[in-house]
Write a protein that holds these residues in place. Structure first.
Motif, PDB file in Angstrom:
ATOM      1  N   ASN A   1      38.796  52.590  84.238  1.00 59.04           N
ATOM      2  CA  ASN A   1      39.003  52.129  85.617  1.00 59.04           C
ATOM      3  C   ASN A   1      38.280  50.802  85.871  1.00 59.04           C
ATOM      4  N   ALA A   2      37.062  50.679  85.375  1.00 62.58           N
ATOM      5  CA  ALA A   2      36.289  49.463  85.617  1.00 62.58           C
ATOM      6  C   ALA A   2      36.950  48.239  85.000  1.00 62.58           C
ATOM      7  N   LEU A   3      37.578  48.420  83.839  1.00 62.54           N
ATOM      8  CA  LEU A   3      38.216  47.296  83.152  1.00 62.54           C
ATOM      9  C   LEU A   3      39.728  47.254  83.377  1.00 62.54           C
ATOM     10  N   SER A   4      40.230  48.118  84.244  1.00 61.83           N
ATOM     11  CA  SER A   4      41.678  48.171  84.542  1.00 61.83           C
ATOM     12  C   SER A   4      42.504  48.207  83.261  1.00 61.83           C
ATOM     13  N   LEU A   5      42.121  49.081  82.344  1.00 55.36           N
ATOM     14  CA  LEU A   5      42.734  49.064  81.012  1.00 55.36           C
ATOM     15  C   LEU A   5      44.201  49.477  81.026  1.00 55.36           C
ATOM     16  N   GLU A   6      44.579  50.404  81.884  1.00 55.20           N
ATOM     17  CA  GLU A   6      45.989  50.805  81.941  1.00 55.20           C
ATOM     18  C   GLU A   6      46.869  49.635  82.357  1.00 55.20           C
ATOM     19  N   GLN A   7      46.390  48.841  83.309  1.00 50.73           N
ATOM     20  CA  GLN A   7      47.164  47.703  83.786  1.00 50.73           C
ATOM     21  C   GLN A   7      47.116  46.526  82.802  1.00 50.73           C
ATOM     22  N   ARG A   8      45.994  46.348  82.118  1.00 48.97           N
ATOM     23  CA  ARG A   8      45.805  45.152  81.294  1.00 48.97           C
ATOM     24  C   ARG A   8      46.253  45.346  79.848  1.00 48.97           C
ATOM     25  N   TRP A   9      45.862  46.462  79.226  1.00 48.36           N
ATOM     26  CA  TRP A   9      46.175  46.696  77.811  1.00 48.36           C
ATOM     27  C   TRP A   9      47.087  47.891  77.581  1.00 48.36           C
ATOM     28  N   GLY A  10      47.500  48.570  78.644  1.00 47.34           N
ATOM     29  CA  GLY A  10      48.262  49.805  78.478  1.00 47.34           C
ATOM     30  C   GLY A  10      49.703  49.601  78.044  1.00 47.34           C
ATOM     31  N   GLU A  11      50.184  48.354  78.123  1.00 48.08           N
ATOM     32  CA  GLU A  11      51.532  48.043  77.681  1.00 48.08           C
ATOM     33  C   GLU A  11      51.472  46.935  76.635  1.00 48.08           C
ATOM     34  N   CYS A  12      52.295  47.074  75.595  1.00 49.67           N
ATOM     35  CA  CYS A  12      52.312  46.059  74.542  1.00 49.67           C
ATOM     36  C   CYS A  12      53.683  46.053  73.885  1.00 49.67           C
ATOM     37  N   TRP A  13      53.871  45.105  72.981  1.00 46.46           N
ATOM     38  CA  TRP A  13      55.086  45.044  72.174  1.00 46.46           C
ATOM     39  C   TRP A  13      54.723  45.192  70.708  1.00 46.46           C
ATOM     40  N   LEU A  14      55.402  46.071  70.000  1.00 40.70           N
ATOM     41  CA  LEU A  14      55.304  46.135  68.550  1.00 40.70           C
ATOM     42  C   LEU A  14      56.374  45.191  68.009  1.00 40.70           C
ATOM     43  N   VAL A  15      55.963  44.220  67.209  1.00 41.01           N
ATOM     44  CA  VAL A  15      56.901  43.182  66.784  1.00 41.01           C
ATOM     45  C   VAL A  15      57.555  43.521  65.458  1.00 41.01           C
ATOM     46  N   GLY A  16      56.766  43.837  64.449  1.00 46.97           N
ATOM     47  CA  GLY A  16      57.323  44.117  63.137  1.00 46.97           C
ATOM     48  C   GLY A  16      56.244  44.049  62.079  1.00 46.97           C
ATOM     49  N   PHE A  17      56.672  44.045  60.811  1.00 52.33           N
ATOM     50  CA  PHE A  17      55.698  44.044  59.725  1.00 52.33           C
ATOM     51  C   PHE A  17      56.185  43.176  58.579  1.00 52.33           C
ATOM     52  N   LYS A  18      55.248  42.864  57.681  1.00 56.06           N
ATOM     53  CA  LYS A  18      55.592  42.128  56.467  1.00 56.06           C
ATOM     54  C   LYS A  18      54.654  42.572  55.360  1.00 56.06           C
ATOM     55  N   HIS A  19      55.216  42.766  54.155  1.00 56.53           N
ATOM     56  CA  HIS A  19      54.428  43.211  53.011  1.00 56.53           C
ATOM     57  C   HIS A  19      53.623  42.050  52.437  1.00 56.53           C
ATOM     58  N   LYS A  20      52.452  42.358  51.907  1.00 54.88           N
ATOM     59  CA  LYS A  20      51.557  41.333  51.359  1.00 54.88           C
ATOM     60  C   LYS A  20      52.254  40.454  50.335  1.00 54.88           C
ATOM     61  N   GLU A  21      52.988  41.052  49.418  1.00 49.86           N
ATOM     62  CA  GLU A  21      53.653  40.268  48.379  1.00 49.86           C
ATOM     63  C   GLU A  21      54.637  39.280  48.984  1.00 49.86           C
ATOM     64  N   ALA A  22      55.341  39.696  50.017  1.00 55.41           N
ATOM     65  CA  ALA A  22      56.298  38.810  50.679  1.00 55.41           C
ATOM     66  C   ALA A  22      55.580  37.671  51.398  1.00 55.41           C
ATOM     67  N   ILE A  23      54.447  37.986  52.026  1.00 56.32           N
ATOM     68  CA  ILE A  23      53.679  36.956  52.729  1.00 56.32           C
ATOM     69  C   ILE A  23      53.181  35.894  51.762  1.00 56.32           C
ATOM     70  N   VAL A  24      52.619  36.332  50.647  1.00 54.77           N
ATOM     71  CA  VAL A  24      52.060  35.402  49.660  1.00 54.77           C
ATOM     72  C   VAL A  24      53.163  34.521  49.073  1.00 54.77           C
ATOM     73  N   ALA A  25      54.277  35.134  48.696  1.00 49.46           N
ATOM     74  CA  ALA A  25      55.375  34.373  48.092  1.00 49.46           C
ATOM     75  C   ALA A  25      55.979  33.388  49.085  1.00 49.46           C
ATOM     76  N   GLU A  26      56.175  33.830  50.315  1.00 53.21           N
ATOM     77  CA  GLU A  26      56.752  32.961  51.335  1.00 53.21           C
ATOM     78  C   GLU A  26      55.830  31.786  51.630  1.00 53.21           C
ATOM     79  N   ASN A  27      54.541  32.064  51.782  1.00 52.06           N
ATOM     80  CA  ASN A  27      53.591  30.998  52.088  1.00 52.06           C
ATOM     81  C   ASN A  27      53.540  29.958  50.984  1.00 52.06           C
ATOM     82  N   ALA A  28      53.642  30.406  49.733  1.00 56.41           N
ATOM     83  CA  ALA A  28      53.608  29.478  48.600  1.00 56.41           C
ATOM     84  C   ALA A  28      54.784  28.515  48.631  1.00 56.41           C
TER      85      ALA A  28
END
Length: 261
Positions: free
Chosen positions: A195-222
């Motif tokens: 209640n003091a930090l109004s967490l339900e209003q501030r952090w209670g809603e979010c968006w899950l965007v997606g994921f990426k595997h480590k191997e894909a991240i490393v190869a793509e960045n290279a």
């Protein structure tokens, strides 16, 4: 194109995240490039990250495509030490394991582990715009992207920019300590902080965007001409969100292994 998944967390889930964050508060070590933070801001930042973990966990539970092992649920260090670089381990639903008796390091070896990263949306972005032009949150700490990615999979979570601002809200040490002294019966004290930090209003809603595997991240960045970007003194690896995968495909990345056999 990835489509974000809106999540609204109930108070019970928010309590869970606050309980984890409070237990970490006095033992956490901030990154060297972070600005100084007082007790309220430090706790609030931890709650932001822990709620992102709870949001991913709750969504995967509803999908019922994998089973989850949540590090903060099974850790045996009384929250006194940094996490091992992952937040959630996923396993095939037909793999049975006695998690309580497992060594933490063995979990990372045997199962696919996820690092959950949370951020506020940039001030001028919609979630759709962020997916098109922003990156997974991967800090360039060592100059070696493979070393800086500590889990098998990176997951990105976003919060609204304006609504999540802390403003002049405050909590004090006594509110933290009373929870630490009543861990088995803490709901009323957790609610004080919510209640003091109004967490339900501030952090209670979010968006899950997606994921990426480590191997894909490393190869793509290279393959990229520019491999890093910087903002407000933080250097980050480039890993575009738009080339990530939806969470519904996580089951394709589960390690097929049963340690009881």
């Amino acid at each position: 194109m990835l489509v974000s998944i809106p999540i609204k967390l109930p108070r019970k889930a928010i309590r869970k995240a606050v309980l984890w964050s409070v237990q970490k508060l006095y033992y956490s070590i901030d990154r060297a490039n972070m600005n100084g933070r007082d007790l309220t801001e430090s706790l609030d930042d931890k709650i932001m990250g822990d709620l992102a973990c709870v949001a991913v966990w709750s969504y995967l539970y509803k999908l019922s495509i994998v089973d989850c092992i949540v590090y903060d649920e099974i850790r045996k260090d009384n929250f006194n030490f940094p996490d091992p670089g992952w937040d959630i381990a996923i396993k095939s639903k037909d793999v049975e394991v006695d998690v309580e008796s497992m060594d933490i390091n063995l979990i990372q070896q045997e199962f696919t582990v996820l690092s959950i990263k949370s951020s506020r949306l940039p001030r001028t972005d919609t979630i759709e715009q962020a997916i098109l032009k922003r990156d997974f949150k991967i800090f360039n700490l060592s100059g070696d992207i493979e070393k800086d990615i500590t889990a098998d999979i990176e997951v990105q979570v976003y919060y609204k920019y304006v609504e999540s601002q802390l403003g002049n809200r405050l909590i004090n040490k006594e509110q933290v300590d009373i929870i630490l002294n009543n861990l088995d019966n803490a709901d009323i004290y957790l609610d004080d902080i919510i209640n003091a930090l109004s967490l339900e209003q501030r952090w209670g809603e979010c968006w899950l965007v997606g994921f990426k595997h480590k191997e894909a991240i490393v190869a793509e960045n290279a393959s990229l001409r520019y491999k890093t970007w910087s903002s407000f003194g933080k250097n980050m690896w480039i890993s575009p969100l738009k080339t990530g995968l939806p969470l519904e495909e996580l089951s394709d990345f589960v390690k097929i292994k049963n340690i009881n056999n």
